[in-house]
Design a protein around this motif. Structure first.
Motif, PDB file in Angstrom:
ATOM      1  N   VAL A 484     -43.855   5.195  52.352  1.00  0.00           N
ATOM      2  CA  VAL A 484     -43.944   4.965  50.907  1.00  0.00           C
ATOM      3  C   VAL A 484     -45.407   5.079  50.492  1.00  0.00           C
ATOM      4  O   VAL A 484     -46.293   4.538  51.159  1.00  0.00           O
ATOM      5  CB  VAL A 484     -43.391   3.577  50.517  1.00  0.00           C
ATOM      6  CG1 VAL A 484     -43.484   3.380  49.004  1.00  0.00           C
ATOM      7  CG2 VAL A 484     -41.963   3.419  50.999  1.00  0.00           C
ATOM      8  N   HIS A 485     -45.625   5.790  49.346  1.00  0.00           N
ATOM      9  CA  HIS A 485     -46.956   5.831  48.740  1.00  0.00           C
ATOM     10  C   HIS A 485     -46.771   5.813  47.230  1.00  0.00           C
ATOM     11  O   HIS A 485     -46.185   6.729  46.651  1.00  0.00           O
ATOM     12  CB  HIS A 485     -47.716   7.100  49.175  1.00  0.00           C
ATOM     13  CG  HIS A 485     -49.064   7.218  48.499  1.00  0.00           C
ATOM     14  ND1 HIS A 485     -49.272   8.050  47.429  1.00  0.00           N
ATOM     15  CD2 HIS A 485     -50.244   6.586  48.742  1.00  0.00           C
ATOM     16  CE1 HIS A 485     -50.540   7.955  47.046  1.00  0.00           C
ATOM     17  NE2 HIS A 485     -51.148   7.069  47.826  1.00  0.00           N
ATOM     18  N   GLY A 486     -47.238   4.748  46.606  1.00  0.00           N
ATOM     19  CA  GLY A 486     -47.067   4.624  45.153  1.00  0.00           C
ATOM     20  C   GLY A 486     -45.594   4.563  44.794  1.00  0.00           C
ATOM     21  O   GLY A 486     -44.841   3.730  45.306  1.00  0.00           O
ATOM     22  N   GLU A 487     -45.166   5.503  43.936  1.00  0.00           N
ATOM     23  CA  GLU A 487     -43.777   5.559  43.501  1.00  0.00           C
ATOM     24  C   GLU A 487     -42.953   6.502  44.355  1.00  0.00           C
ATOM     25  O   GLU A 487     -41.761   6.697  44.073  1.00  0.00           O
ATOM     26  CB  GLU A 487     -43.708   5.997  42.030  1.00  0.00           C
ATOM     27  CG  GLU A 487     -44.321   5.012  41.045  1.00  0.00           C
ATOM     28  CD  GLU A 487     -43.508   3.721  40.989  1.00  0.00           C
ATOM     29  OE1 GLU A 487     -42.279   3.804  41.138  1.00  0.00           O
ATOM     30  OE2 GLU A 487     -44.114   2.649  40.831  1.00  0.00           O
ATOM     31  N   GLN A 526     -54.027   4.911  52.740  1.00  0.00           N
ATOM     32  CA  GLN A 526     -54.623   5.269  51.457  1.00  0.00           C
ATOM     33  C   GLN A 526     -53.827   6.415  50.829  1.00  0.00           C
ATOM     34  O   GLN A 526     -52.646   6.289  50.605  1.00  0.00           O
ATOM     35  CB  GLN A 526     -56.111   5.624  51.620  1.00  0.00           C
ATOM     36  CG  GLN A 526     -56.996   4.415  51.916  1.00  0.00           C
ATOM     37  CD  GLN A 526     -57.194   3.489  50.735  1.00  0.00           C
ATOM     38  OE1 GLN A 526     -56.418   3.465  49.768  1.00  0.00           O
ATOM     39  NE2 GLN A 526     -58.229   2.674  50.808  1.00  0.00           N
ATOM     40  N   SER A 527     -54.439   7.567  50.583  1.00  0.00           N
ATOM     41  CA  SER A 527     -53.715   8.664  49.929  1.00  0.00           C
ATOM     42  C   SER A 527     -53.483   9.828  50.883  1.00  0.00           C
ATOM     43  O   SER A 527     -53.477  10.986  50.476  1.00  0.00           O
ATOM     44  CB  SER A 527     -54.511   9.143  48.708  1.00  0.00           C
ATOM     45  OG  SER A 527     -55.798   9.585  49.112  1.00  0.00           O
ATOM     46  N   TYR A 528     -53.276   9.510  52.179  1.00  0.00           N
ATOM     47  CA  TYR A 528     -53.030  10.566  53.156  1.00  0.00           C
ATOM     48  C   TYR A 528     -51.770  10.249  53.943  1.00  0.00           C
ATOM     49  O   TYR A 528     -51.502   9.094  54.310  1.00  0.00           O
ATOM     50  CB  TYR A 528     -54.216  10.703  54.124  1.00  0.00           C
ATOM     51  CG  TYR A 528     -55.459  11.211  53.425  1.00  0.00           C
ATOM     52  CD1 TYR A 528     -55.673  12.575  53.254  1.00  0.00           C
ATOM     53  CD2 TYR A 528     -56.420  10.320  52.937  1.00  0.00           C
ATOM     54  CE1 TYR A 528     -56.809  13.037  52.608  1.00  0.00           C
ATOM     55  CE2 TYR A 528     -57.559  10.765  52.295  1.00  0.00           C
ATOM     56  CZ  TYR A 528     -57.749  12.128  52.133  1.00  0.00           C
ATOM     57  OH  TYR A 528     -58.860  12.590  51.496  1.00  0.00           O
ATOM     58  N   LEU A 529     -50.978  11.303  54.162  1.00  0.00           N
ATOM     59  CA  LEU A 529     -49.738  11.216  54.925  1.00  0.00           C
ATOM     60  C   LEU A 529     -49.897  12.076  56.175  1.00  0.00           C
ATOM     61  O   LEU A 529     -50.283  13.245  56.091  1.00  0.00           O
ATOM     62  CB  LEU A 529     -48.545  11.719  54.099  1.00  0.00           C
ATOM     63  CG  LEU A 529     -47.241  11.952  54.867  1.00  0.00           C
ATOM     64  CD1 LEU A 529     -46.625  10.625  55.306  1.00  0.00           C
ATOM     65  CD2 LEU A 529     -46.237  12.728  53.997  1.00  0.00           C
ATOM     66  N   VAL A 530     -49.622  11.515  57.333  1.00  0.00           N
ATOM     67  CA  VAL A 530     -49.638  12.279  58.580  1.00  0.00           C
ATOM     68  C   VAL A 530     -48.217  12.328  59.116  1.00  0.00           C
ATOM     69  O   VAL A 530     -47.475  11.339  59.061  1.00  0.00           O
ATOM     70  CB  VAL A 530     -50.625  11.677  59.609  1.00  0.00           C
ATOM     71  CG1 VAL A 530     -50.222  10.272  60.002  1.00  0.00           C
ATOM     72  CG2 VAL A 530     -50.708  12.557  60.839  1.00  0.00           C
ATOM     73  N   VAL A 531     -47.822  13.531  59.580  1.00  0.00           N
ATOM     74  CA  VAL A 531     -46.459  13.773  60.052  1.00  0.00           C
ATOM     75  C   VAL A 531     -46.537  14.260  61.502  1.00  0.00           C
ATOM     76  O   VAL A 531     -47.331  15.159  61.822  1.00  0.00           O
ATOM     77  CB  VAL A 531     -45.739  14.828  59.184  1.00  0.00           C
ATOM     78  CG1 VAL A 531     -44.307  15.019  59.663  1.00  0.00           C
ATOM     79  CG2 VAL A 531     -45.772  14.415  57.723  1.00  0.00           C
ATOM     80  N   GLY A 532     -45.722  13.678  62.385  1.00  0.00           N
ATOM     81  CA  GLY A 532     -45.603  14.137  63.764  1.00  0.00           C
ATOM     82  C   GLY A 532     -44.216  14.689  64.002  1.00  0.00           C
ATOM     83  O   GLY A 532     -43.223  14.149  63.494  1.00  0.00           O
ATOM     84  N   LEU A 543     -52.100  13.035  49.262  1.00  0.00           N
ATOM     85  CA  LEU A 543     -51.149  12.537  48.264  1.00  0.00           C
ATOM     86  C   LEU A 543     -51.838  12.087  46.987  1.00  0.00           C
ATOM     87  O   LEU A 543     -51.200  11.477  46.120  1.00  0.00           O
ATOM     88  CB  LEU A 543     -50.361  11.352  48.858  1.00  0.00           C
ATOM     89  CG  LEU A 543     -49.746  11.573  50.249  1.00  0.00           C
ATOM     90  CD1 LEU A 543     -49.006  10.325  50.693  1.00  0.00           C
ATOM     91  CD2 LEU A 543     -48.806  12.779  50.245  1.00  0.00           C
ATOM     92  N   SER A 544     -53.133  12.375  46.865  1.00  0.00           N
ATOM     93  CA  SER A 544     -53.867  11.844  45.714  1.00  0.00           C
ATOM     94  C   SER A 544     -53.494  12.543  44.415  1.00  0.00           C
ATOM     95  O   SER A 544     -53.679  11.991  43.331  1.00  0.00           O
ATOM     96  CB  SER A 544     -55.383  11.979  45.964  1.00  0.00           C
ATOM     97  OG  SER A 544     -55.720  13.351  46.185  1.00  0.00           O
ATOM     98  N   ASN A 573     -56.760   7.765  59.301  1.00  0.00           N
ATOM     99  CA  ASN A 573     -57.691   6.796  58.743  1.00  0.00           C
ATOM    100  C   ASN A 573     -57.762   6.933  57.225  1.00  0.00           C
ATOM    101  O   ASN A 573     -57.087   7.786  56.613  1.00  0.00           O
ATOM    102  CB  ASN A 573     -59.065   6.927  59.393  1.00  0.00           C
ATOM    103  CG  ASN A 573     -59.747   8.237  59.073  1.00  0.00           C
ATOM    104  OD1 ASN A 573     -59.121   9.147  58.538  1.00  0.00           O
ATOM    105  ND2 ASN A 573     -61.023   8.352  59.412  1.00  0.00           N
ATOM    106  N   ALA A 574     -58.607   6.126  56.599  1.00  0.00           N
ATOM    107  CA  ALA A 574     -58.587   5.988  55.141  1.00  0.00           C
ATOM    108  C   ALA A 574     -59.081   7.226  54.412  1.00  0.00           C
ATOM    109  O   ALA A 574     -58.666   7.472  53.275  1.00  0.00           O
ATOM    110  CB  ALA A 574     -59.430   4.767  54.740  1.00  0.00           C
ATOM    111  N   ASN A 575     -59.969   8.023  55.025  1.00  0.00           N
ATOM    112  CA  ASN A 575     -60.445   9.224  54.327  1.00  0.00           C
ATOM    113  C   ASN A 575     -59.886  10.515  54.913  1.00  0.00           C
ATOM    114  O   ASN A 575     -60.337  11.602  54.583  1.00  0.00           O
ATOM    115  CB  ASN A 575     -61.980   9.264  54.343  1.00  0.00           C
ATOM    116  CG  ASN A 575     -62.527   9.364  55.763  1.00  0.00           C
ATOM    117  OD1 ASN A 575     -61.785   9.497  56.716  1.00  0.00           O
ATOM    118  ND2 ASN A 575     -63.851   9.287  55.879  1.00  0.00           N
TER     119      ASN A 575
END
Length: 1445
Positions: A484-487, A526-532, A543-544, A573-575
């Motif tokens: 989940v990120h935001g909405e 934060q605003s990053y999604l990582v997929v494995g 996702l920003s 990580n956050a950035n």
């Protein structure tokens, strides 16, 4: 922590109450038997979530009694009460009814280990064996049938013996083992490929007999017990059979190879009468029984041990709750027990380090119970999924273990409590909310505004508003992972990620190629999604913006990571600059490394927790910095979870466990040693260890890292001190009936090491502290201080000082203490700098900052147990202090006991204080002081201890109280004779005091009594007791004052030299007893005074006594005077000794010569001056030579040699040694000195010995002449050797060799008279020529006798033949020749000619006796053996001359 999802079986409405259930051993299929008196019995099959299998319903008008699954195939054997046996196949539902050979109720069904045999038995004792094919289908009729005529109760198959190891046999065959080779050929026995199926079995009957049925189905009675047999077990390790009867009598039998059984153990099992008994047997020989009590009993038959496990009310059980049934899961090592209150208790086996399974009951750890309501009557684990089936009398529930879901994000945490309940905590507001869902939750994801749950079939979203949770959307979705990120919600399906609204509407698709695989792992930071993906690819999305954009291209990790099996977890990580990855290896085991993918650099690095180091090429802290992780072992561990800080992109945390625990369920990480490792990860510096934090007890698993806190899920009841108490919310979503008002708090947070005390600081301070930590980790102190120089808060500086304890940076700590204004700590730290160990210095800092646990660990790590002991005492930890002193710091043990006694005394515990004063050996002073106000207790203690010192103290106390009689009694007990005499004198008992002083001989008592007598003018007694007290000066004083001259001499001799001197002066002044004065002066060491007085008074006997004590340390003038005295009285020996002592060596030597005194070795050594101060070197040598000359005249050649050598005159030393005739020492001395003259002298001497008989002397002579460089002398020696060979042995060959050597030596000689040398050489050459001719004649004689005779005749004509060749030898040669040829006339003629030439010689010396006898006989002459001369031989025999008549 784990929960169990319970699935109620979806039984048809017509089904009755279940009474029996059984799992398939491998497949998740459960068979449930139910019965009803009206309709009969049913058997139904259910799947793992309780799904009913309609095709497999079996119904009969009779009751089902026995259910047994085929060990591998989905075939269930059903036994009914009418004797019918049915084989039910899943999932087809095919039913195969066995031929009806049983007419009574079936009592046993048993499959063989691989399912090729089925044994059936009934109530009448009929037993049948059936054969089953590989598909589980019945093959024909029964193989055999036996009638035992008693109800059959149990049946077990005997395990097969292990098969042959084919690989081992192959290796043995190649290496030449013929027996192994035969097993592969037709010659040997058939090869057993792997373990075979055991077809032999044991069957028991109700009358207590056990029958053995072999592989050919032949039966025989094995053993018999009393009562009906309830259970049979086979103990593989002992190869024994265990039998349990209905009276719970346990018997064990060893099974012989021939089939017999021998009982070796019999015991009665404890039970509660009148209750049904549930008995479970495990493969590791553990027997478990439940008999309707509050406990279950365990018997370890392998170790012959037994113990009980009980329920704990603190975990959630009720008082009086009874256990009905038990079941054991070998795969999970869990023991489950069902209670009459509807709870399932579970004990997990925990193997402690250094222990083995089965050692003690402490290995079993009770878990939180699972509640299913009702009365649990039956439990069974089964299938390869380790599912648990429970019968609660109404229905059957299937329980599957599920790791509790938990998630933390944006200061919101959610932890699963039960399958459908969550505990949600908002840390910003402190609100604590329960969430009840209508589904079994398999996953949860939270944000600051929402809570999302899913179960792989449905996703539900709850909005978090204040303290209210509201359901905002729910939609079907089979995604097993959600982010989940935001909405937006992110779900997965094959080859793509779906971006959905909270209502499930798909807004965007993120597609993956076939090579990239299917997404299986999602993580948002934060605003990053990582997929494995399942093909080990990773992708990151930004996702920003409104739509998700790819942040980097897909990365195939299989190309970068060796032995990669699958991805376990991915986080960013956050950035978005780093991605951390946990993987599984190809063999399925977790990898011990955490991998890091740098998005910008496109590189993969790792940190290896097995070695405790990052990959090569990554920066590491300095070695000194690594010491900060004291007590924390990073090596030998495996990561289980990992997180990035939500706002700090450099900060990474990883949860690790020991490698032996990495395969354990995450829900049981609280049982092992878990470490939380924090790293800084940057492009410039790589991976840097920042902290290693042992997880506190009571916490479950790490949830997240959000500076300044770690967040953990915790056990129920663990309270987080950082959170306020929150009342229950006024509203909750879908409250469950009867739900509790207050849910337990399930999340706890712990401050990072660097932020203890700064939890509530502002963001600027937090960032400054993070920068300070980072720069401190990389060792950049300048930047570290720049980052915090503007901070004014003392709390910040104190926190940094506390951090210095962890990092052991004392230089930083000094700055921090200065900013804190803590002068006391700064002073203590400066004083601690004298300690050699850095840990000890840091420990003092920790003590000053109140970090007592850290100080304790530091002192222990550097083994400074003295400081640890002092620390424990200062902190009031007396028991650890005592233990430390007793084990490690024994040098301070008594001091520790004393300090503890003082502490106990201050606390008023005088009894314990007294004991420790005794241990510290200070009780003689401290206990009387402590008890002086309690005289009764003190008197009791005095009488009890019977210690002399305490008796003395008590007696002094009584004396101070004027109780003299009691004081005397205790003084006597203390053996304090001075005090006894003192008190008796005070009391006037002088006679008693005298007796004590005389009997004991105590000096102090005698002295006191003597003073008393002196004060009362009793001089005689005073002198006596002064003498007993060895106070001789006082006694002498009284004797002098009172004219006691006779006693004075004896006392003075006993006293010291000063007293002797005073007494001697006294005698001298009185001019009486001058002999005593001389003796006392002498005894006191005033020898000069004694001699002076002796000379003055002509006391010659005293002079002799005094002279014996004179030595070189005495006055030289005194020595000379005494010497003259002894010379006058003709005592020359003593005079010489005194002259030597006076260092008048020449006079002593002259006296020795004139008076012919023998110089001993001791006297010579004393006259040998070693100190150059006494004599110059020349004078010293002259003295030594004179001593040696004197020794030579006296014939002491060895001593003369020694002195000549010390004087440096080795030539004279050798001459002296030659006179001694000590050959061995002469040779040794010559070899040591290595002088030409000495070599020649030694060789000349050796020639005088019998060197002809001793080859070693011969060699030594030659060697010495050679070393002495005297070839002319050596040539002369060789000539002498040659003459000896001719004269004594007639050996002209050796003589020739010797003369040849002589010629060589003479040729080398450098003679001043060259003409004389040439004459010698010519003479030698002439001799050599003549001897060569004679030798040639002798050798030629054997080949040509005539020629040899002619040459000999010619040789006799040579001038100057003798002494080169003796004329007698030449004539003897000719006589011998003519005698051998029989020409005796000519021989006789030659004999006469020889006699004419040598009239004085004995001609028999040259001619053999045999030739002379033959000559006498043939010529008829009379040979007269006259005695005219002596033989030249040394035997002194008289030889006869040969006279020719």
């Amino acid at each position: 922590m784990a929960v169990y999802f319970d699935h109620r079986i979806r039984a048809p409405e017509s089904s009755d109450v279940p009474f029996q259930l059984t799992w398939h051993s491998a497949l998740p299929v459960l068979a449930v038997a139910s019965s009803s008196p009206a309709t009969g019995g049913n058997v139904d099959l259910y799947l793992q979530q309780g799904e009913y299998v309609e095709s497999c319903h079996v119904e009969r008008p009779h009751q089902p009694v026995v259910l047994r699954w085929h060990p591998t195939k989905p075939v269930l054997a059903l036994g009914w009460e009418n004797g019918e046996v049915v084989l039910l196949t899943h999932p087809s539902g095919d039913q195969t009814v066995l031929p009806s050979i049983h007419t009574a109720c079936i009592t046993l069904l048993e499959w063989s280990s691989s399912g090729s045999r089925l044994v059936t038995g009934d109530q009448t004792g009929a037993l049948a064996v059936w054969k089953v094919d590989a598909r589980g289908r019945l093959q024909g009729n029964h193989l055999v049938k036996h009638e035992y005529n008693k109800p059959l109760t149990c049946c077990i198959f005997k395990p097969a013996s292990p098969g042959d190891d084919v690989a081992m046999l192959a290796r043995a065959s190649v290496s030449g083992d013929e027996s192994a080779l035969d097993m592969f050929s037709w010659k040997g026995a058939p090869l057993k490929m792997g373990p075979q199926e055991g077809l032999a079995f044991y069957v028991s009957t109700a009358d207590g007999k056990v029958h053995s049925v072999d592989e050919q189905c032949k039966t025989s009675i094995l053993l018999s017990v009393e009562g009906s047999i309830k259970k049979l077990f086979y103990i593989e390790k002992k190869e024994a059979l265990a039998v349990i009867t209905d009276t719970l009598m346990l018997s064990q039998y060893t099974l012989g190879p021939e089939g017999g059984a021998q009982e070796f153990m019999k015991v009665k099992l404890s039970s509660k009468s009148g209750q049904t008994i549930d008995i479970v047997w495990t493969k590791n020989s553990l027997l478990i029984t439940a008999t309707g009590e509050q406990i279950i009993r365990l018997w370890d038959l392998e170790r012959d041990d037994n113990y009980v496990l009980s329920l704990d009310e603190n975990v959630g059980f009720e008082r009086g709750e009874m256990i009905n049934c038990v079941s054991y899961c070998a795969g999970k090592e869990i023991l489950a027990a069902g209670t009459n209150h509807g709870r399932i208790a579970m004990w997990r086996m925990v193997v402690q380090p250094g222990m083995t399974r089965g050692d003690t009951k402490a290995q079993w750890k009770l878990q939180t119970p699972t509640e299913i309501q009702g009365n649990v009557t039956q439990l069974q684990w089964g299938s390869s999924l380790n599912l648990l089936a429970a019968n609660n009398s109404n229905t059957v529930l299937i329980l599957a273990e599920h790791v509790m879901s938990a998630h933390f994000s944006q200061q919101v945490a959610a932890v699963q409590l039960t399958p459908s309940q969550l505990s949600v905590t908002q840390f910003t507001s402190g609100v604590h909310l329960p969430l009840q869902s209508d589904m079994h939750i398999k996953g949860v994801c939270v944000t600051k505004d929402s809570v999302t749950v899913w179960n792989s079939k449905q996703v539900t979203v709850y909005e978090l508003s204040g303290n209210i949770l509201r359901n905002t959307g729910s939609f079907p979705c089979d995604s097993h992972v959600v982010a989940v990120h935001g909405e937006n919600l992110y779900t997965v399906e094959p080859n793509r990620v779906q971006i959905r609204t909270p209502q499930g509407t798909v807004k965007q698709l993120l597609t993956f190629s076939k090579a990239e695989g299917n997404p299986v792992l999602l993580s948002v930071c934060q605003s990053y999604l990582v997929v494995g993906t399942d093909t080990s690819h990773i992708r990151m999305f930004d996702l920003s913006r409104r739509d998700a954009k790819a942040h980097c291209s897909a990365k195939n990790l299989a190309d970068q990571i060796a032995n990669l099996g699958a991805l376990r977890s991915v986080k960013c990580n956050a950035n978005g600059s780093q991605i951390s990855i946990l993987i599984s290896q190809v063999n399925g085991r977790p990898d011990q490394k955490v991998y890091f993918y740098d998005v910008e650099m496109d590189t993969v690095t790792h940190f290896d927790f097995f070695t405790g180091r990052p990959s090569s090429g990554i920066s590491q802290p300095e070695e000194c910095e690594k010491k900060q992780f004291q007590g924390a072992e990073l090596s030998g561990r495996c990561p289980v979870s990992h997180f990035w800080d939500e706002s700090e992109p450099r900060l990474f945390v990883c949860e690790t466990v020991p490698i032996s625990s990495e395969s354990s369920s995450c829900s049981f990480l609280d049982m092992v040693e878990v470490s939380v490792v924090t790293l800084f990860c940057t492009q410039e510096h790589g991976l840097l260890l920042q902290d290693c934090y042992p997880k506190p007890s009571g916490l479950q698993a790490l949830l997240a890292l959000d500076v300044p806190y770690y967040y953990f899920s915790c056990k129920p009841g663990e309270r987080d001190s950082g959170l306020p108490e929150v009342s229950s919310p006024s509203h909750q979503t879908q409250p469950a009936p009867g739900s509790p008002v207050q849910f337990p708090q399930m999340v706890s947070r712990r401050a990072l090491r660097d932020f203890v005390g700064l939890e509530n600081c502002e963001k600027a301070t937090r960032d400054a502290m993070l920068n300070f930590c980072f720069y401190l980790t990389i060792g950049d102190m300048d930047e570290a201080f720049k980052s915090i120089k503007l901070i004014k808060s003392k709390a910040v500086w104190e926190n940094m000082a506390r951090m210095c304890v962890k990092t052991r940076r004392l230089d930083v700590a000094r700055v921090c203490l200065g900013n804190m204004g803590n002068a006391r700590a700064a002073k203590a730290l400066k004083e601690a700098e004298a300690e050699p160990e850095s840990e000890a210095r840091v420990g003092m800092l920790a003590v000053q900052l109140g970090m007592l646990e850290d100080a304790e660990k530091l002192y222990k790590s550097c083994q400074r147990y003295d400081l640890l002991n002092s620390f424990y005492q200062a902190s009031g930890q007396w028991q650890p202090a005592l233990e430390t002193a007793e084990i490690h710091d024994r040098i301070h043990l008594r001091t520790t006991y004393y300090n503890y006694a003082k502490y106990l005394e201050s606390m008023g515990d005088k009894t314990q204080a007294l004991a420790y004063y005794e241990k510290s050996d200070t009780h003689r002073v401290e206990v009387p002081r402590m008890l002086q106000d309690d005289t009764s207790s003190l008197q009791t203690y005095v009488n009890k201890m019977k210690d002399k010192n305490i008796y003395k103290w008590w007696a002094q106390y009584l004396e101070s109280q004027s109780d003299l009689d009691s004081a005397l009694r205790f003084y006597e007990c203390a053996q304090d004779y001075l005090s006894l005499v003192r008190v008796h004198c005070y009391m006037g008992n002088i006679q008693k005091a005298s007796e004590i002083a005389n009997d004991t001989g105590d000096r102090a008592a005698s002295y006191h009594l003597a003073r008393h007598y002196e004060g009362h003018d009793d001089i005689k007694q005073a002198v006596h007791f002064y003498t007993r007290a060895q106070a001789y000066n006082n006694a002498i004083r009284l004797c002098k004052e009172n004219g006691l001259d006779d006693q004075l001499m004896n006392l003075a001799l006993l006293s010291n030299p000063e007293d002797m001197m005073e007494a001697a002066c006294y005698y001298e002044e009185k001019d009486t007893h001058m002999d005593r004065a001389v003796a006392l002066y002498h005894k006191a060491g005033y020898v000069s005074k004694a001699l002076e007085l002796a000379f003055a008074t002509q006391q010659f006997s005293a002079l002799q006594l005094i002279a014996e004590d004179l030595n070189e340390n005495s006055d030289p003038a005194l020595l000379a005077r005494c010497s003259d005295f002894f010379i006058t009285h003709s005592q020359y020996d003593k005079s010489v000794e005194l002259l030597v002592a006076a260092k008048k060596y020449h006079q002593a030597l002259e006296l020795c010569v004139t008076q012919n005194l023998t110089i001993t070795e001791d006297l010579a050594e004393r006259m040998t001056v070693t100190d150059s101060k006494d004599l110059s070197e020349e004078a010293r040598k002259e003295l030594l030579e004179k001593i040696a000359d004197c020794c030579m005249r006296q014939g002491n050649y060895h001593l003369a040699t020694k002195k000549y050598t010390q004087a440096g005159n080795k030539l004279k030393a050798m001459r002296a040694l030659l006179k001694s005739g000590d050959t061995e020492k002469i040779i040794f001395f010559a070899n040591v000195c290595r002088q030409k003259e000495l070599f020649i002298m030694a060789a000349n001497y050796l020639q005088s010995l019998d060197w002809r008989k001793d080859p070693e002397i011969l060699k030594t002579i030659i060697g010495f002449y050679t070393k002495g460089r005297a070839p002319d002398l050596l040539a002369g020696f060789y000539e002498a050797c040659a003459q000896v060979e001719i004269d004594d042995y007639q050996n002209y060959e050796k003589a020739l060799d010797a003369l040849t050597e002589a010629f060589k030596c003479l040729s080398k000689a450098k003679d001043a008279s060259t003409g004389q040398q040439e004459v010698k050489l010519a003479d030698l050459q002439h001799k050599i020529t003549l001897i060569k001719k004679f030798v040639h004649i002798r050798r030629l004689y054997a080949d040509d006798a005539g020629e040899a005779v002619q040459l000999c005749e010619a040789l006799l004509e040579e001038p100057e033949l003798d002494p080169a060749v003796r004329v007698g030898d030449a004539f003897g040669f000719l006589v011998e020749h003519y005698c051998q040829k029989g020409n005796f006339q000519l021989a006789y003629h030659k004999l006469e000619e020889l006699q004419r030439l040598l009239p004085s010689q004995n001609v028999r010396y040259y001619i053999s006796p045999a030739s002379l006898s033959a000559l006498q006989k043939e010529m008829g002459v009379h040979l007269d053996h006259g005695d005219r001369r002596h033989s030249v031989k040394e035997e002194d025999e008289v030889e006869e001359d040969l006279n020719v008549s």
